[in-house]
Design an enzyme around this catalytic site. Structure first.
Site, PDB file in Angstrom:
ATOM      1  N   SER A 112       3.879  -4.287   1.307  1.00 53.52           N
ATOM      2  CA  SER A 112       2.628  -3.696   0.766  1.00 53.52           C
ATOM      3  C   SER A 112       1.608  -4.336   1.434  1.00 53.52           C
ATOM      4  CB  SER A 112       3.075  -3.807  -0.638  1.00 53.52           C
ATOM      5  OG  SER A 112       1.725  -3.220  -1.385  1.00 53.52           O
ATOM      6  N   HIS A 113       1.005  -5.172   0.373  1.00 57.11           N
ATOM      7  CA  HIS A 113      -0.460  -5.807   0.956  1.00 57.11           C
ATOM      8  C   HIS A 113      -0.288  -7.393   1.441  1.00 57.11           C
ATOM      9  CE1 HIS A 113       1.021  -6.482  -3.222  1.00 57.11           C
ATOM     10  NE2 HIS A 113       0.337  -7.793  -3.033  1.00 57.11           N
ATOM     11  N   ASP A 276      -4.161  -0.320   1.117  1.00 56.15           N
ATOM     12  CA  ASP A 276      -3.270  -1.470   1.769  1.00 56.15           C
ATOM     13  C   ASP A 276      -2.446  -1.098   2.755  1.00 56.15           C
ATOM     14  OD1 ASP A 276      -1.488  -0.024   0.182  1.00 56.15           O
ATOM     15  OD2 ASP A 276      -0.533  -1.641  -0.525  1.00 56.15           O
ATOM     16  N   ASP A 278       0.951  -0.200   3.129  1.00 56.23           N
ATOM     17  CA  ASP A 278       1.761   0.705   3.133  1.00 56.23           C
ATOM     18  C   ASP A 278       1.011   2.047   2.411  1.00 56.23           C
ATOM     19  OD1 ASP A 278       1.768  -0.293   0.693  1.00 56.23           O
ATOM     20  OD2 ASP A 278       3.646   0.390   0.158  1.00 56.23           O
ATOM     21  N   ASP A 280      -0.580   2.826  -0.402  1.00 52.75           N
ATOM     22  CA  ASP A 280      -0.313   2.925  -1.898  1.00 52.75           C
ATOM     23  C   ASP A 280      -1.362   2.612  -2.804  1.00 52.75           C
ATOM     24  OD1 ASP A 280       0.609   0.599  -1.980  1.00 52.75           O
ATOM     25  OD2 ASP A 280       2.530   1.194  -2.961  1.00 52.75           O
ATOM     26  N   ARG A 281      -2.213   1.491  -2.387  1.00 58.10           N
ATOM     27  CA  ARG A 281      -3.215   1.162  -3.233  1.00 58.10           C
ATOM     28  C   ARG A 281      -4.672   1.602  -2.643  1.00 58.10           C
ATOM     29  NH1 ARG A 281      -2.332  -5.228  -4.949  1.00 58.10           N
ATOM     30  NH2 ARG A 281      -0.058  -4.721  -5.273  1.00 58.10           N
ATOM     31  N   GLU A 362      -2.658   1.264 -12.183  1.00 62.78           N
ATOM     32  CA  GLU A 362      -2.379  -0.114 -12.500  1.00 62.78           C
ATOM     33  C   GLU A 362      -3.523  -0.969 -12.288  1.00 62.78           C
ATOM     34  OE1 GLU A 362       1.984  -1.891 -12.223  1.00 62.78           O
ATOM     35  OE2 GLU A 362       1.583  -0.739 -10.232  1.00 62.78           O
ATOM     36  N   LYS A 375       2.097   5.287  -6.270  1.00 62.62           N
ATOM     37  CA  LYS A 375       0.810   5.312  -6.134  1.00 62.62           C
ATOM     38  C   LYS A 375       0.286   5.855  -5.056  1.00 62.62           C
ATOM     39  CE  LYS A 375       0.703   0.326  -5.861  1.00 62.62           C
ATOM     40  NZ  LYS A 375       1.816  -0.555  -6.413  1.00 62.62           N
TER      41      LYS A 375
HETATM   42  C1  G1P Z   1       1.931  -6.414  -7.949  1.00 63.46           C
HETATM   43  C2  G1P Z   1       0.929  -5.625  -9.193  1.00 63.46           C
HETATM   44  C3  G1P Z   1       1.774  -4.442  -9.490  1.00 63.46           C
HETATM   45  C4  G1P Z   1       2.182  -3.473  -8.504  1.00 63.46           C
HETATM   46  C5  G1P Z   1       3.216  -4.292  -7.500  1.00 63.46           C
HETATM   47  C6  G1P Z   1       3.562  -3.375  -6.333  1.00 63.46           C
HETATM   48  O1  G1P Z   1       3.014  -6.854  -8.476  1.00 63.46           O
HETATM   49  O2  G1P Z   1       0.806  -6.419  -9.953  1.00 63.46           O
HETATM   50  O3  G1P Z   1       0.973  -3.773 -10.435  1.00 63.46           O
HETATM   51  O4  G1P Z   1       2.948  -2.570  -9.038  1.00 63.46           O
HETATM   52  O5  G1P Z   1       2.359  -5.451  -7.066  1.00 63.46           O
HETATM   53  O6  G1P Z   1       2.268  -3.066  -5.624  1.00 63.46           O
HETATM   54  P1  G1P Z   1       3.364  -8.376  -9.071  1.00 63.46           P
HETATM   55  O7  G1P Z   1       2.968  -9.300  -7.837  1.00 63.46           O
HETATM   56  O8  G1P Z   1       2.191  -8.546 -10.349  1.00 63.46           O
HETATM   57  O9  G1P Z   1       4.573  -8.483  -9.683  1.00 63.46           O
HETATM   58 ZN    ZN Z   2       1.480  -1.006  -1.319  1.00 60.14          ZN
END
Ligand code: G1P
Ligand code: ZN
Length: 542
Positions: A112-113, A276, A278, A280-281, A362, A375
């Site tokens: 992800s990010h 981000d 991948d 999705d954000r 979220e 997302k």
């Molecule tokens: C974090 C975000 C959550 C999101 C997840 C995946 O998870 O808070 O909302 O779904 O990344 O992108 P966390 O690190 O808080 O468990």
């Molecule tokens: Zn992501």
């Protein structure tokens, strides 16, 4: 030829909020990725002859694991693999491909990010046939399997050429290398009024999208510049790089500071956005105004009917528990369903499948709808553009009118990253212990009205998820929430979510941290953050 390779289990393959995430060198340990992929297959039933979608965000090690996954899918009896060209598939595009082609499931390679590169993060996540992240029942089974696994199966055919679109029969399985953008872009054209957005842009509306050298680059180029006519250069950092150019592909105000500063400047574009690693954000910034993800969710839900894909209205809204209550007020006014789930997109799947919720969100920059089961960053940007095109107003006008109608939920998240794991666990355990004594306690002018450890009862499959975050509610509707991140790879991250509801429009222009100051102090005191973690201040404030 199919080989059965003997292996020994790793004890640390427990999937977190969103799949298994580790540093690349950890993933490069002998058979590490293979063990996990075989554990996924071993936890599934009935996939013989079926299709598996594979793709990732292009980060370092993506191509290596894709080759392994294809060969293992063949050896385990899948009939077909669909893989994005270049190994690329954004998370929402992968979700769409799984759904559109009725695949059995998909393997998405992403952290992800989190940053990418030889010593940075990597991840593997399994999505089921509805296109969404595997539910806990499956991730738990994968973990259990990974603890005892003693062999995996792999075919020994040569590496697939991922760089050209083709369909071949290899080792008894069809391997289809597909255009990662086409199907997704077509879906967006169905949902949104591209004519209206194109018109807005042709009238001089300026948009700026930062792909952060991550997966959305090719999607955003095609959609914003080619299909919607935004001038060349409107999409920045559009080339996916294995190390994201050395940056964190996290669309928040810390990692998108340049874009933020530009949007606050005199000559700002009308609309700024980012996604981000991948895809999705999303980050949404209007000229002179940052829109918090919680507000964005509420505003998108309130205006979704302006887009063709949602013109019949929405059935309900779902938000993760730490997300602000702004959307609840929209649901209440519209008389539609409102659902509060634990953190993580997987909890929205059942509500979307059951038609109970149409739009979900979220606070962590995630918004999406029933069009996929993830997302979707570009979806949120396009819905905003559609709304702006139809209403003909600026972002700041739309946001301030929304607050005037529904009230404003001041909201901020304070993250304490890289905290000692024992200290973080101790902090949460101590809070949990203290819960029964908190109601009635005063912190400055604030009085605790209720406190609990959030548990979710899924209304669809009746499953129960315990320990999803400590909630402390104050008289008057303010609250603070504490939870530990389930996606980090170094130490622990303590997240503190702070919220205050303000109905009075004359008090809607206070700086956020100032509006929340007394709650921030109370949160630090209640959890004894300094005493337990040694930290004076959060590492990231969003
Ligand atoms: C974090 C975000 C959550 C999101 C997840 C995946 O998870 O808070 O909302 O779904 O990344 O992108 P966390 O690190 O808080 O468990
Ligand atoms: Zn992501």
């Amino acid at each position: 030829m199919i080989k059965t390779v003997s292996t020994t289990p790793y004890a640390d393959q427990k999937p977190g909020t969103s799949g298994l995430r580790k540093k690349v060198p950890e993933f490069q340990r002998p058979n590490y990725a293979e063990n996990f992929i075989q554990s996924i297959f071993d936890s599934l039933e009935g996939y013989q002859g079926k299709c598996l979608v594979i793709g990732g965000d292009g980060r370092y090690y993506n191509r290596d694991v894709i080759q392994k996954a294809i060969k293992m899918a063949a050896a385990n009896g899948f009939g077909k693999v669909m893989v994005g060209k270049g190994g690329i598939l954004s998370t929402p595009a992968a979700s769409h491909i799984i759904r559109k082609y009725k695949a059995f499931g998909g393997i998405i390679l992403s952290a992800s990010h989190n940053p990418g590169g030889p010593t940075e993060d990597f991840g593997i996540k399994y999505n089921i046939g509805n296109g969404g992240p595997a539910p806990e029942k499956i991730t738990d089974a994968i973990y259990e399997r990974s603890k005892v696994i003693d062999s995996y199966k792999i075919s020994d055919f040569p590496d697939i050429n991922l760089d050209r679109i083709a369909r071949e029969d290899i080792g008894g399985m069809i391997v289809s290398v597909i255009d990662p953008v086409e199907d997704y872009a077509a879906l967006m054209e169905e949902l949104f009024d591209f004519g209206a957005i194109r018109n807005l842009i042709s009238l001089g509306f300026r948009l700026c999208f930062d792909a952060m050298s991550a997966v959305t680059g090719p999607y955003a180029k095609e959609i914003f510049e080619i299909r919607l006519g935004a001038p060349d250069g409107s999409v920045r950092n559009f080339l996916p790089l294995p190390d994201f150019g050395g940056h964190h592909p996290d669309p928040n105000l810390v990692h998108c500071k340049e874009l933020y500063d530009e949007m606050m400047g005199d000559d700002a574009p009308d609309f700024g956005a980012a996604s981000d690693g991948d895809g999705d954000r999303n980050l949404i910034i209007g000229k002179g105004i940052y829109v918090t993800p919680s507000d964005s969710l509420a505003i998108l839900a309130a205006n979704a009917n302006l887009a063709p894909g949602y013109s019949h209205g929405i059935a309900g809204i779902a938000r993760s528990m730490p997300t602000s209550g702004a959307a609840d007020r929209v649901a209440e006014k519209r008389g539609i369903g409102m659902y509060e789930t634990p953190t993580g997109w997987k909890f929205f799947g059942n509500l979307l499948d059951a038609g109970m919720a149409t739009i979900c969100g979220e606070e962590s920059s995630g918004t999406g709808s029933n069009h996929v089961r993830e997302k979707d960053g570009l979806w949120a940007v396009l819905l905003w553009l559609n709304i702006l095109a139809v209403r003909g107003e600026s972002v700041v006008d739309i946001v301030t009118q929304h607050w005037a109608t529904y009230g404003r939920n001041y909201y901020s998240r304070h993250d304490y990253e890289g905290v000692d794991t024992d200290a973080a666990n101790g902090l949460i355990a101590a809070l949990r212990e203290k819960l029964p004594t908190l109601p009635g306690t005063k912190y400055g002018d604030l009085t605790v009205s209720a406190a609990d450890d959030f548990a979710y009862h899924d209304p669809v499959d009746k499953s129960v998820s315990q320990h999803q975050g400590i909630r402390i509610l104050f008289e008057g509707g303010s609250r603070v929430v504490f939870r530990l991140s389930g996606t980090g790879t170094t130490g622990a991250t303590l997240r503190v979510y702070i919220e205050r509801y303000e109905p009075d429009p004359t008090r809607h222009n206070i700086e956020t941290q100032e509006a929340l100051a007394d709650l921030i102090t109370a949160a630090q005191e209640i959890a004894d953050i300094k005493g337990r973690t040694g930290r004076d201040a959060p590492t990231v404030i969003t």
